[in-house]
Scaffold this motif. Sequence first.
Motif, mmCIF file in Angstrom:
data_model
loop_
_atom_site.group_PDB
_atom_site.id
_atom_site.type_symbol
_atom_site.label_atom_id
_atom_site.label_comp_id
_atom_site.label_asym_id
_atom_site.label_seq_id
_atom_site.Cartn_x
_atom_site.Cartn_y
_atom_site.Cartn_z
ATOM 1 N N ASN A 259 -19.633 101.571 -11.171
ATOM 2 C CA ASN A 259 -19.319 102.202 -9.904
ATOM 3 C C ASN A 259 -19.828 101.344 -8.745
ATOM 4 O O ASN A 259 -19.134 101.152 -7.737
ATOM 5 N N ASP A 260 -21.026 100.798 -8.927
ATOM 6 C CA ASP A 260 -21.576 99.898 -7.904
ATOM 7 C C ASP A 260 -20.677 98.690 -7.696
ATOM 8 O O ASP A 260 -20.465 98.239 -6.567
ATOM 9 N N LEU A 261 -20.139 98.143 -8.805
ATOM 10 C CA LEU A 261 -19.264 96.978 -8.701
ATOM 11 C C LEU A 261 -17.997 97.318 -7.923
ATOM 12 O O LEU A 261 -17.558 96.544 -7.061
ATOM 13 N N ALA A 262 -17.395 98.471 -8.217
ATOM 14 C CA ALA A 262 -16.198 98.885 -7.492
ATOM 15 C C ALA A 262 -16.479 98.990 -5.997
ATOM 16 O O ALA A 262 -15.654 98.605 -5.162
ATOM 17 N N ARG A 263 -17.647 99.487 -5.654
ATOM 18 C CA ARG A 263 -18.030 99.584 -4.242
ATOM 19 C C ARG A 263 -18.179 98.194 -3.629
ATOM 20 O O ARG A 263 -17.755 97.962 -2.490
ATOM 21 N N TYR A 265 -16.633 95.601 -4.488
ATOM 22 C CA TYR A 265 -15.288 95.061 -4.339
ATOM 23 C C TYR A 265 -14.597 95.593 -3.081
ATOM 24 O O TYR A 265 -13.535 95.105 -2.707
ATOM 25 N N GLY A 266 -15.177 96.617 -2.473
ATOM 26 C CA GLY A 266 -14.588 97.192 -1.271
ATOM 27 C C GLY A 266 -13.926 98.536 -1.481
ATOM 28 O O GLY A 266 -13.309 99.084 -0.561
ATOM 29 N N PHE A 267 -14.067 99.108 -2.660
ATOM 30 C CA PHE A 267 -13.447 100.394 -2.973
ATOM 31 C C PHE A 267 -14.477 101.524 -2.928
ATOM 32 O O PHE A 267 -14.593 102.322 -3.866
ATOM 33 N N GLU A 268 -15.231 101.604 -1.842
ATOM 34 C CA GLU A 268 -16.317 102.586 -1.751
ATOM 35 C C GLU A 268 -15.804 104.020 -1.869
ATOM 36 O O GLU A 268 -16.335 104.833 -2.643
ATOM 37 N N ALA A 286 -9.311 111.636 -12.005
ATOM 38 C CA ALA A 286 -10.127 110.450 -11.724
ATOM 39 C C ALA A 286 -9.322 109.176 -11.970
ATOM 40 O O ALA A 286 -9.355 108.239 -11.171
ATOM 41 N N ALA A 287 -8.577 109.143 -13.078
ATOM 42 C CA ALA A 287 -7.767 107.961 -13.403
ATOM 43 C C ALA A 287 -6.720 107.705 -12.324
ATOM 44 O O ALA A 287 -6.420 106.555 -11.990
ATOM 45 N N ALA A 288 -6.164 108.774 -11.766
ATOM 46 C CA ALA A 288 -5.144 108.625 -10.731
ATOM 47 C C ALA A 288 -5.698 107.987 -9.466
ATOM 48 O O ALA A 288 -4.940 107.424 -8.671
ATOM 49 N N LYS A 289 -7.004 108.061 -9.278
ATOM 50 C CA LYS A 289 -7.637 107.516 -8.078
ATOM 51 C C LYS A 289 -8.010 106.034 -8.216
ATOM 52 O O LYS A 289 -8.434 105.413 -7.242
ATOM 53 N N VAL A 290 -7.867 105.466 -9.414
ATOM 54 C CA VAL A 290 -8.191 104.045 -9.591
ATOM 55 C C VAL A 290 -7.246 103.220 -8.716
ATOM 56 O O VAL A 290 -6.022 103.370 -8.816
ATOM 57 N N PRO A 291 -7.765 102.364 -7.860
ATOM 58 C CA PRO A 291 -6.911 101.621 -6.933
ATOM 59 C C PRO A 291 -5.898 100.741 -7.654
ATOM 60 O O PRO A 291 -6.239 100.032 -8.604
ATOM 61 N N GLN A 292 -4.666 100.772 -7.194
ATOM 62 C CA GLN A 292 -3.619 99.936 -7.754
ATOM 63 C C GLN A 292 -3.979 98.460 -7.637
ATOM 64 O O GLN A 292 -3.708 97.664 -8.537
ATOM 65 N N LEU A 294 -6.892 97.071 -7.773
ATOM 66 C CA LEU A 294 -7.846 96.714 -8.819
ATOM 67 C C LEU A 294 -7.119 96.480 -10.135
ATOM 68 O O LEU A 294 -7.370 95.490 -10.835
ATOM 69 N N LEU A 295 -6.211 97.377 -10.487
ATOM 70 C CA LEU A 295 -5.462 97.240 -11.732
ATOM 71 C C LEU A 295 -4.646 95.950 -11.742
ATOM 72 O O LEU A 295 -4.583 95.247 -12.755
#
Length: 348
Positions: A259-263, A265-268, A286-292, A294-295
């Motif tokens: 979670n810290d890494l995602a933040r 990356y700019g996805f706070e 939760a899965a639906a909120k994963v940024p496109q 990032l994928l």
Amino acid sequence: MRIGMALNYAGGFKETVEELADYEKAGLDIVYVAEAYSFDAVSQMGFIAAKTERLEIASGILNIYSRTPTALAQTAAGLDYVSGGRFTLGIGASGPQVIEGFHGVPYTAPLGRTREIIEICRKVWRRERLQHEGKHYQLPLPEGRGTGLGKPLKLINHPVRESIPIMVAAIGPKNVELTAEIANGWEPIFYMPEKAADVWGGSLAAGKAKRDPSLGDLDVVAQATLAIGDDVQGYLEFGRPMAALYIGGMGAKGKNFYNDLARRYGFEKEAEEIQDLYLDGKKDEAAAKVPQELLEKMSLIGTEGHVRERLAAIKESGVTTLNVAPIAGDHKGRLALIEKVREMVADV
């Protein structure tokens, strides 16, 4: 770049290993075996060693808590022996949920322990009489902590190599710095080449400034799902549940490295939403909120031209080993993907 592939630890292992000879012929360089809280990886890597001839084999990863440093060294030396010098010891701290929940060991001092474990492993492989006076490990045990009968022993066997490569899985700033200083390889997770320098550049530079030149260059191991074609974009969705699991569920609120890494990356905002939903049991939401973004940026999924562009970005960012997960309908299709990415990497 070397081409690697991780084996699925959730099932179908024997069937996959039977196919590894084909992957060798297709150009695969190295295979990674995870452990997590599945079957132990060591027995499976020994099985792979017996079934292959050229393929390098790596633990990806063994945690640093559930085996003693000396047991890790013995394991690595044994696997290097049965594989004829093809083994890489991949280690990492894992996380409190696995270490304290599954192994019942306190999750303490991951940085200090990692440094001492690597020092001890290299002493064992050099067949030194094992003496270590560290903060976390003392060998032999000092007076008052045992029977007092411990002796400084050395490994009976002569290892195939006295310097077996050590790869560390790390994403935190201090852990990445330590890895760049003392390890042979570094394995991050959710690798976005465009963001790598911003997130890890300072840590890598600081570690490399203290690095012993005899270690050679740091092997940077990145992971990416692989699918090439005009109609493969939908495969990106396969990454959502796994990303949500790590960003949302691999740790507690305020104690989740992914979670810290995602933040970072700019996805706070997204990281917070994913975690809140996941911990509330709403995994699909939760899965639906994963940024496109990032994928897309951590995958090799798309047309041949798109994948070539992504490979160039990955190589430009400093990756030296590309660990792919080929997606195809059958074994023949997966082999074709390995052959294709091998060919494309040679042209980048």
